[in-house]
Design a protein around this motif. Sequence first.
Motif, PDB file in Angstrom:
ATOM      1  N   ILE A  15       2.608   6.010  -3.586  1.00 58.97           N
ATOM      2  CA  ILE A  15       3.627   6.670  -4.405  1.00 58.97           C
ATOM      3  C   ILE A  15       3.195   6.684  -5.872  1.00 58.97           C
ATOM      4  O   ILE A  15       3.305   7.708  -6.564  1.00 58.97           O
ATOM      5  CB  ILE A  15       4.988   5.963  -4.254  1.00 58.97           C
ATOM      6  CG1 ILE A  15       5.512   6.157  -2.827  1.00 58.97           C
ATOM      7  CG2 ILE A  15       6.002   6.500  -5.270  1.00 58.97           C
ATOM      8  CD1 ILE A  15       6.760   5.352  -2.522  1.00 58.97           C
ATOM      9  N   ILE A  16       2.678   5.563  -6.340  1.00 56.34           N
ATOM     10  CA  ILE A  16       2.249   5.463  -7.744  1.00 56.34           C
ATOM     11  C   ILE A  16       1.092   6.417  -8.027  1.00 56.34           C
ATOM     12  O   ILE A  16       1.097   7.143  -9.031  1.00 56.34           O
ATOM     13  CB  ILE A  16       1.845   4.010  -8.069  1.00 56.34           C
ATOM     14  CG1 ILE A  16       3.080   3.112  -8.031  1.00 56.34           C
ATOM     15  CG2 ILE A  16       1.171   3.935  -9.439  1.00 56.34           C
ATOM     16  CD1 ILE A  16       2.759   1.627  -8.101  1.00 56.34           C
ATOM     17  N   LYS A  17       0.096   6.449  -7.127  1.00 54.35           N
ATOM     18  CA  LYS A  17      -1.047   7.350  -7.333  1.00 54.35           C
ATOM     19  C   LYS A  17      -0.612   8.808  -7.289  1.00 54.35           C
ATOM     20  O   LYS A  17      -1.105   9.638  -8.061  1.00 54.35           O
ATOM     21  CB  LYS A  17      -2.119   7.084  -6.280  1.00 54.35           C
ATOM     22  CG  LYS A  17      -2.937   5.844  -6.551  1.00 54.35           C
ATOM     23  CD  LYS A  17      -4.219   5.831  -5.748  1.00 54.35           C
ATOM     24  CE  LYS A  17      -3.976   5.718  -4.284  1.00 54.35           C
ATOM     25  NZ  LYS A  17      -5.227   5.611  -3.510  1.00 54.35           N
ATOM     26  N   GLY A  18       0.322   9.121  -6.390  1.00 58.99           N
ATOM     27  CA  GLY A  18       0.838  10.484  -6.331  1.00 58.99           C
ATOM     28  C   GLY A  18       1.521  10.883  -7.623  1.00 58.99           C
ATOM     29  O   GLY A  18       1.349  12.007  -8.112  1.00 58.99           O
ATOM     30  N   GLY A  19       2.286   9.960  -8.189  1.00 57.18           N
ATOM     31  CA  GLY A  19       2.946  10.232  -9.465  1.00 57.18           C
ATOM     32  C   GLY A  19       1.950  10.446 -10.585  1.00 57.18           C
ATOM     33  O   GLY A  19       2.140  11.314 -11.454  1.00 57.18           O
ATOM     34  N   ILE A  20       0.869   9.678 -10.573  1.00 59.10           N
ATOM     35  CA  ILE A  20      -0.173   9.837 -11.596  1.00 59.10           C
ATOM     36  C   ILE A  20      -0.830  11.205 -11.483  1.00 59.10           C
ATOM     37  O   ILE A  20      -1.092  11.872 -12.490  1.00 59.10           O
ATOM     38  CB  ILE A  20      -1.222   8.717 -11.458  1.00 59.10           C
ATOM     39  CG1 ILE A  20      -0.609   7.373 -11.857  1.00 59.10           C
ATOM     40  CG2 ILE A  20      -2.452   9.004 -12.319  1.00 59.10           C
ATOM     41  CD1 ILE A  20      -1.506   6.187 -11.579  1.00 59.10           C
ATOM     42  N   ILE A  21      -1.097  11.641 -10.252  1.00 59.40           N
ATOM     43  CA  ILE A  21      -1.707  12.957 -10.038  1.00 59.40           C
ATOM     44  C   ILE A  21      -0.806  14.062 -10.571  1.00 59.40           C
ATOM     45  O   ILE A  21      -1.254  14.981 -11.272  1.00 59.40           O
ATOM     46  CB  ILE A  21      -2.000  13.180  -8.551  1.00 59.40           C
ATOM     47  CG1 ILE A  21      -3.076  12.205  -8.070  1.00 59.40           C
ATOM     48  CG2 ILE A  21      -2.462  14.611  -8.296  1.00 59.40           C
ATOM     49  CD1 ILE A  21      -3.276  12.214  -6.573  1.00 59.40           C
ATOM     50  N   ILE A  22       0.486  13.980 -10.250  1.00 60.85           N
ATOM     51  CA  ILE A  22       1.433  14.994 -10.720  1.00 60.85           C
ATOM     52  C   ILE A  22       1.497  14.992 -12.249  1.00 60.85           C
ATOM     53  O   ILE A  22       1.508  16.046 -12.891  1.00 60.85           O
ATOM     54  CB  ILE A  22       2.826  14.758 -10.119  1.00 60.85           C
ATOM     55  CG1 ILE A  22       2.792  15.009  -8.603  1.00 60.85           C
ATOM     56  CG2 ILE A  22       3.868  15.665 -10.776  1.00 60.85           C
ATOM     57  CD1 ILE A  22       4.082  14.650  -7.893  1.00 60.85           C
ATOM     58  N   GLY A  23       1.522  13.786 -12.839  1.00 61.95           N
ATOM     59  CA  GLY A  23       1.555  13.693 -14.296  1.00 61.95           C
ATOM     60  C   GLY A  23       0.325  14.311 -14.928  1.00 61.95           C
ATOM     61  O   GLY A  23       0.411  15.019 -15.938  1.00 61.95           O
ATOM     62  N   ALA A  24      -0.845  14.077 -14.312  1.00 62.91           N
ATOM     63  CA  ALA A  24      -2.094  14.662 -14.830  1.00 62.91           C
ATOM     64  C   ALA A  24      -2.068  16.182 -14.735  1.00 62.91           C
ATOM     65  O   ALA A  24      -2.526  16.890 -15.641  1.00 62.91           O
ATOM     66  CB  ALA A  24      -3.291  14.107 -14.067  1.00 62.91           C
ATOM     67  N   LEU A  25      -1.501  16.695 -13.650  1.00 64.02           N
ATOM     68  CA  LEU A  25      -1.407  18.145 -13.482  1.00 64.02           C
ATOM     69  C   LEU A  25      -0.467  18.761 -14.517  1.00 64.02           C
ATOM     70  O   LEU A  25      -0.730  19.850 -15.041  1.00 64.02           O
ATOM     71  CB  LEU A  25      -0.918  18.483 -12.071  1.00 64.02           C
ATOM     72  CG  LEU A  25      -1.910  18.197 -10.938  1.00 64.02           C
ATOM     73  CD1 LEU A  25      -1.255  18.407  -9.587  1.00 64.02           C
ATOM     74  CD2 LEU A  25      -3.134  19.090 -11.068  1.00 64.02           C
ATOM     75  N   SER A  74       0.827  -1.210   0.000  1.00 67.57           N
ATOM     76  CA  SER A  74       0.000   0.000   0.000  1.00 67.57           C
ATOM     77  C   SER A  74       0.858   1.257   0.000  1.00 67.57           C
ATOM     78  O   SER A  74       0.444   2.301  -0.498  1.00 67.57           O
ATOM     79  CB  SER A  74      -0.926  -0.002   1.223  1.00 67.57           C
ATOM     80  OG  SER A  74      -0.174  -0.023   2.420  1.00 67.57           O
ATOM     81  N   TYR A  75       2.082   1.150   0.545  1.00 64.53           N
ATOM     82  CA  TYR A  75       2.991   2.304   0.544  1.00 64.53           C
ATOM     83  C   TYR A  75       3.375   2.668  -0.892  1.00 64.53           C
ATOM     84  O   TYR A  75       3.372   3.838  -1.277  1.00 64.53           O
ATOM     85  CB  TYR A  75       4.245   2.004   1.362  1.00 64.53           C
ATOM     86  CG  TYR A  75       3.961   1.516   2.766  1.00 64.53           C
ATOM     87  CD1 TYR A  75       2.947   2.089   3.530  1.00 64.53           C
ATOM     88  CD2 TYR A  75       4.692   0.477   3.328  1.00 64.53           C
ATOM     89  CE1 TYR A  75       2.677   1.640   4.812  1.00 64.53           C
ATOM     90  CE2 TYR A  75       4.438   0.029   4.619  1.00 64.53           C
ATOM     91  CZ  TYR A  75       3.428   0.615   5.350  1.00 64.53           C
ATOM     92  OH  TYR A  75       3.160   0.180   6.617  1.00 64.53           O
ATOM     93  N   TRP A  76       3.693   1.631  -1.660  1.00 70.06           N
ATOM     94  CA  TRP A  76       4.058   1.868  -3.060  1.00 70.06           C
ATOM     95  C   TRP A  76       2.851   2.339  -3.864  1.00 70.06           C
ATOM     96  O   TRP A  76       2.975   3.135  -4.792  1.00 70.06           O
ATOM     97  CB  TRP A  76       4.637   0.594  -3.674  1.00 70.06           C
ATOM     98  CG  TRP A  76       6.077   0.390  -3.323  1.00 70.06           C
ATOM     99  CD1 TRP A  76       6.600  -0.499  -2.443  1.00 70.06           C
ATOM    100  CD2 TRP A  76       7.192   1.123  -3.852  1.00 70.06           C
ATOM    101  NE1 TRP A  76       7.964  -0.372  -2.378  1.00 70.06           N
ATOM    102  CE2 TRP A  76       8.355   0.619  -3.234  1.00 70.06           C
ATOM    103  CE3 TRP A  76       7.309   2.163  -4.776  1.00 70.06           C
ATOM    104  CZ2 TRP A  76       9.619   1.106  -3.525  1.00 70.06           C
ATOM    105  CZ3 TRP A  76       8.579   2.653  -5.067  1.00 70.06           C
ATOM    106  CH2 TRP A  76       9.705   2.128  -4.443  1.00 70.06           C
ATOM    107  N   GLN A  77       1.663   1.849  -3.498  1.00 70.12           N
ATOM    108  CA  GLN A  77       0.456   2.299  -4.191  1.00 70.12           C
ATOM    109  C   GLN A  77       0.253   3.802  -4.029  1.00 70.12           C
ATOM    110  O   GLN A  77      -0.139   4.489  -4.967  1.00 70.12           O
ATOM    111  CB  GLN A  77      -0.762   1.538  -3.652  1.00 70.12           C
ATOM    112  CG  GLN A  77      -0.794   0.067  -4.027  1.00 70.12           C
ATOM    113  CD  GLN A  77      -2.075  -0.615  -3.594  1.00 70.12           C
ATOM    114  OE1 GLN A  77      -3.138  -0.014  -3.587  1.00 70.12           O
ATOM    115  NE2 GLN A  77      -1.981  -1.887  -3.241  1.00 70.12           N
TER     116      GLN A  77
END
Length: 327
Positions: A306-316, A301-304
């Motif tokens: 990180i992955i979701k955070g990266g997706i949010i930044i990419g979308a922004l 879940s920790y890595w999840q």
Amino acid sequence: MVEPITQVVQDTPKKNIDIGELFRKYGLLLAFVILCTVFAIMSPVFLTQSNVTNILNQVSINAILAIGVTFVILIAGIDLGLGSYVALTGVLAALSSSSGQPLIASISFGIAAGLAIGFINGLTVTKGRLASFIVTLGMMTITRGGALVISDGRPVSNLSPSFNHIGNGSFLGIPIPIVIVIVVFLIAMFVLNKTVFGRYIYAVGGNEEAARASGISVNKIKMYVYIICGGLAGLAGIIQAARINTGQPNIGVGYELDAIAAAVIGGTSLSGGAGKITGTIIGALIIGVINNGLDLLGVSSYWQSIIKGGIIIGALLLDRRSNETKS
């Protein structure tokens, strides 16, 4: 005199395929299909009927919250308290149900609480002239504390079977949470695309001063938008409490981030004035698929996070690049 066929062909304008335009229209859907394909290859369980139903059930809460916050983002606002609203409204609805109140009373109680929260947010933003970021951050703390105080920090249990049926029952073979999402989606899409109110929302988000100069009551539109967002959070709180058969005051942490991420991934611009509910729904499905797929693959879940955070930044970043291209 009849022109030669070759001359007619040469004079016919050629339609060039705009790859960029196709990607903007269907890129999100393509990304969703690719994501599902990758997880299906990596996990044979992913495309089973039970798992697909599980994904849709899990997505239902986030989809409703994401639809609500899409309205807010369209006017260039934000709501950071959604998870806490879910906790408070779920606790209130659960208390009503556990005390023996009729189902309609419990539902009305939860949604009314959400509407009241949205009303306070809208009033503070418009009349108090405070940034929505600050207002909803404060409301997040207030409502979380309210949920803990009202429930004494304990889950509210002994809910009625009819109330629990909302989260675990089905209608014509379709889980009720999914049915509710479909209804909310259709109503929201109609409001934004087919009503004057919807056009005003886009106008206020696109250029608030121009909207005011054209006679639109900007403050009234903002008020309604925050009320809608709060009401949908109340609905999500009811479904959440019904799904787990308890009103849990500690639930909902981080829900607002997933909802905002779904809207932004779906193409709703944080600058306001641009976005579609269909994109928000696909964004919510993408987040749900990522969560479920990574769980099936045993990813921490920790890595999840990180992955979701990266997706949010990419979308922004994509959102900013799109805005720069338009300007």
